[in-house]
Design a protein around this motif. Structure first.
Motif, PDB file in Angstrom:
ATOM      1  N   HIS A   3      24.137  36.702  37.187  1.00 53.30           N
ATOM      2  CA  HIS A   3      23.370  37.912  36.870  1.00 53.30           C
ATOM      3  C   HIS A   3      24.290  38.994  36.312  1.00 53.30           C
ATOM      4  N   LEU A  30      25.736  37.945  32.733  1.00 58.76           N
ATOM      5  CA  LEU A  30      24.737  38.028  31.667  1.00 58.76           C
ATOM      6  C   LEU A  30      24.413  39.476  31.332  1.00 58.76           C
ATOM      7  N   ASP A  87      25.071  41.265  27.678  1.00 62.50           N
ATOM      8  CA  ASP A  87      24.037  41.999  26.948  1.00 62.50           C
ATOM      9  C   ASP A  87      24.509  43.413  26.610  1.00 62.50           C
ATOM     10  N   ARG A 123      22.286  31.021  31.626  1.00 65.89           N
ATOM     11  CA  ARG A 123      20.858  31.352  31.557  1.00 65.89           C
ATOM     12  C   ARG A 123      20.018  30.180  32.075  1.00 65.89           C
ATOM     13  N   TYR A 124      20.413  28.982  31.722  1.00 61.66           N
ATOM     14  CA  TYR A 124      19.703  27.812  32.242  1.00 61.66           C
ATOM     15  C   TYR A 124      19.799  27.765  33.767  1.00 61.66           C
ATOM     16  N   ASN A 128      13.866  43.320  31.410  1.00 57.69           N
ATOM     17  CA  ASN A 128      14.676  42.882  32.541  1.00 57.69           C
ATOM     18  C   ASN A 128      15.129  44.092  33.348  1.00 57.69           C
ATOM     19  N   ARG A 172      24.710  30.404  27.568  1.00 63.63           N
ATOM     20  CA  ARG A 172      23.465  29.631  27.565  1.00 63.63           C
ATOM     21  C   ARG A 172      23.344  28.807  28.844  1.00 63.63           C
ATOM     22  N   HIS A 192      12.301  36.001  30.347  1.00 63.30           N
ATOM     23  CA  HIS A 192      13.014  35.210  31.355  1.00 63.30           C
ATOM     24  C   HIS A 192      14.066  34.320  30.712  1.00 63.30           C
ATOM     25  N   ALA A 193      13.823  33.887  29.495  1.00 64.00           N
ATOM     26  CA  ALA A 193      14.774  33.018  28.806  1.00 64.00           C
ATOM     27  C   ALA A 193      15.844  33.801  28.054  1.00 64.00           C
ATOM     28  N   GLY A 194      15.778  35.137  28.087  1.00 67.35           N
ATOM     29  CA  GLY A 194      16.769  35.955  27.406  1.00 67.35           C
ATOM     30  C   GLY A 194      16.614  35.997  25.901  1.00 67.35           C
ATOM     31  N   LEU A 234      11.883  28.161  29.998  1.00 71.95           N
ATOM     32  CA  LEU A 234      12.880  28.218  28.927  1.00 71.95           C
ATOM     33  C   LEU A 234      12.374  27.603  27.624  1.00 71.95           C
TER      34      LEU A 234
END
Length: 303
Positions: free
Chosen positions: A69, A72, A76, A7-8, A262, A4, A135-137, A25
């Motif tokens: 990048h 994350l 995923d 991502r922020y 994405n 998290r 964009h916030a996943g 977000l």
């Protein structure tokens, strides 16, 4: 480091603005600033240079952005592979605004037919976030409308739909066969909150800064017109609520329905979803806008 927090960090690094990153977000700015400071403490280095003119990445921040990048994306992929191995494959689909579009029903039936064991999760987004949480996943793929910031996204246009002015049924202009934006120049429009994607805001405001009530959902748009007599735009084939009317706008380019995901996500399930969506929404035009429709003014920075 928590995913998290990464991502922020990525949101701030890509926006280079804490306010815009917080809006992207869907959170307030103070907790985002605290999370970034905590991340800087954890990595032992400043990630941003903060000044009165804005925010810039430090060399350590640039390095972490590349690593974030990759991390994350790997997270995923791992989640998808574990779910598939457990026989519990799933996909989270973001949907913008009104989810009653009949084409969406065809898409749901066709996708279930191809992937009967896949669990589909739906996240309906407000009009303030045209990426529906990408964009916030928060989602894997979005069914949305442009234009919006396509940074780090892949966008597949599905179709182009003409738009019209949304008016009260008793408005003097409601009986017209068609309208131009100039006919609405002196009217109050519903508009979106500060921090909404400027490209999105610019299109749905007809290429001009507007004054009027702030709205976040399709229902709020309709109620703003019904109760206040304001105007705005909507897709022409959307059935207006009781007491409202839609009149074609002949000098507006069409609204382009799209699937977005994405660009780093290579999931076969997402690719399959996009292929099914392309068929379900068949009849759209090319992304380059070759339909011959008029163009909006090209300066969204005035929003």
């Amino acid at each position: 480091m928590e995913l998290r927090s990464l991502r922020y960090f990525v949101a701030v690094a890509e926006e280079l603005h804490f306010g815009r990153a917080a809006a992207r977000l869907h959170m307030s700015q103070p907790p985002l600033s605290r999370a970034i400071k905590q991340l800087e403490t954890e990595v032992g280095a400043a990630l941003f240079v903060r000044s009165s003119t804005g925010v810039a990445l430090t060399p350590a921040g640039e390095m972490l952005l590349d690593e974030a990048h990759a991390l994350l994306a790997r997270a995923d992929q791992a989640r998808a592979r574990v779910a598939a191995a457990a026989g519990a494959a799933s996909i989270t689909i973001g949907i913008l605004g009104d989810s009653t579009d009949p084409r969406m029903a065809r898409l749901a039936v066709a996708f279930h037919r191809q992937h009967p064991r896949v669990e589909v999760r739906i996240r309906e987004a407000e009009l303030t976030d045209p990426t529906c949480g990408l964009h916030a996943g928060l989602v894997d793929v979005a069914l949305t409308r442009g234009p919006f910031d396509e940074t780090a996204l892949t966008v597949r246009e599905l179709r182009a739909d003409p738009v019209g002015a949304l008016l009260r049924a008793d408005d003097p202009l409601a009986g017209r066969d068609s309208l131009k934006l100039a006919d609405l120049a002196d009217r109050r429009w519903f508009r979106f909150p500060e921090g909404t994607d400027p490209l999105w805001q610019w299109y749905w405001n007809g290429g001009q800064p507007r004054e009027g009530p702030v709205v976040r959902t399709v229902q709020e748009c309709q109620q703003a017109v019904l109760w206040n007599g304001t105007v705005g735009m909507t897709v022409l084939d959307h059935e207006p609520a009781d007491g409202l009317a839609v009149v074609p706008l002949i000098d507006m380019p069409p609204s382009r329905a799209a699937a977005a995901w994405n660009e780093r996500d290579t999931s076969p399930l997402i690719r399959s979803f996009v292929q099914v969506a392309t068929t379900a929404y068949a009849g759209g035009t090319a992304h380059t806008g070759a339909s011959g429709a008029p163009s909006l003014p090209s300066d969204p920075s005035r929003v």
